[in-house]
Design an enzyme around this catalytic site. Sequence first.
Site: not given
Length: 317
Positions: A194, A244-247
């Site tokens: 991620t 950071h577009l983790h999801d």
Amino acid sequence: MMKKQAVILDCDPGHDDAIALAILLGAENIELKAVTSSAGNQTQAKTSGNVRKLLTLFDFKEIPVAKGAEKPLVRELIIAESIHGKSGLDGAELPEPEVPLSEDKAIDLIATILKASPEPVVLVATGPLTTMASFLVAYPELKGQIKEIVFMGGACFGGNWTSTAEFNIFVDPEAADIVLRSGVKLAMFGLDVTLKAQFFSEDVAEVRQLGNQSSQVLGGLLDFFNQRVAQPLLPKPGHIEGMHLHDACAAAYVVAPDLFTTLPLYVEVDTRPGLTLGSTLVDYTGKRQLAANANVGFDLDLPRFRELVIQSIGRMA
Ligand code: RIB
Ligand code: CA
């Protein structure tokens, strides 16, 4: 007629949760059956309200929404106000919610949907795993109706809330332990992949150029998130540029699994007090000699990921 995969999202919006929601709503091969809220980025009152506001903004007002627990299974709640702000979605004005809150608890709504579904359902979790764990404990007989639990959390290497733990797992390590030991098919999107899901200011500008209402609001949210995340919070060597577009990784995997490189590995979580509390021990070298219990994400096709994010936002109202 394309066959749609039934999905339930449990989330704690949360800026990157909002992008994950748009990806699932905008996908032609997905039917989002419900959204449940977990306490994490903000309190349950705020995250459940944010789910309803986002569904109103995106104009998907018929999707059932149910609240999860107010706090982790056994610990006090830790929130990420430093990242997501007081509302949990700071950076833009969201509409007042026009989506009702179900009278059902999250786990009971999930059970109702799984019982009624002709095919197993994918559960996506982008907050602490409290709802997932509570459901598995309350409804063990419905495990067979879960196709896979796809979650954002943990890391093979490093952490973002402590030096060894990622936020979602750190908030409720006991819940993560229940999920990891459940025997349900798991896909884990931790920081290893991620942090590579980078989104930059020029990408936000492209979002804003979409021109729909959702893109203007999400543009504001992403600018806020960028400010909070893109600062070198870590010592320089540990800092990775951009936000950071983790999801969004967990959601994108359900929509387009070929965007990601995963490895089947054995994963366990440390629930002991101390320096490594909440860390996920990913058996990368097979030393534990135990069967893999999760497909763990390590890489992604970033240009195609970015394109999916922008396309999905363009499909919202
Ligand atoms: O560590 C990243 C995770 O924590 C994401 O789910 C983000 O929304 C926060 O909840
Ligand atoms: Ca989240």
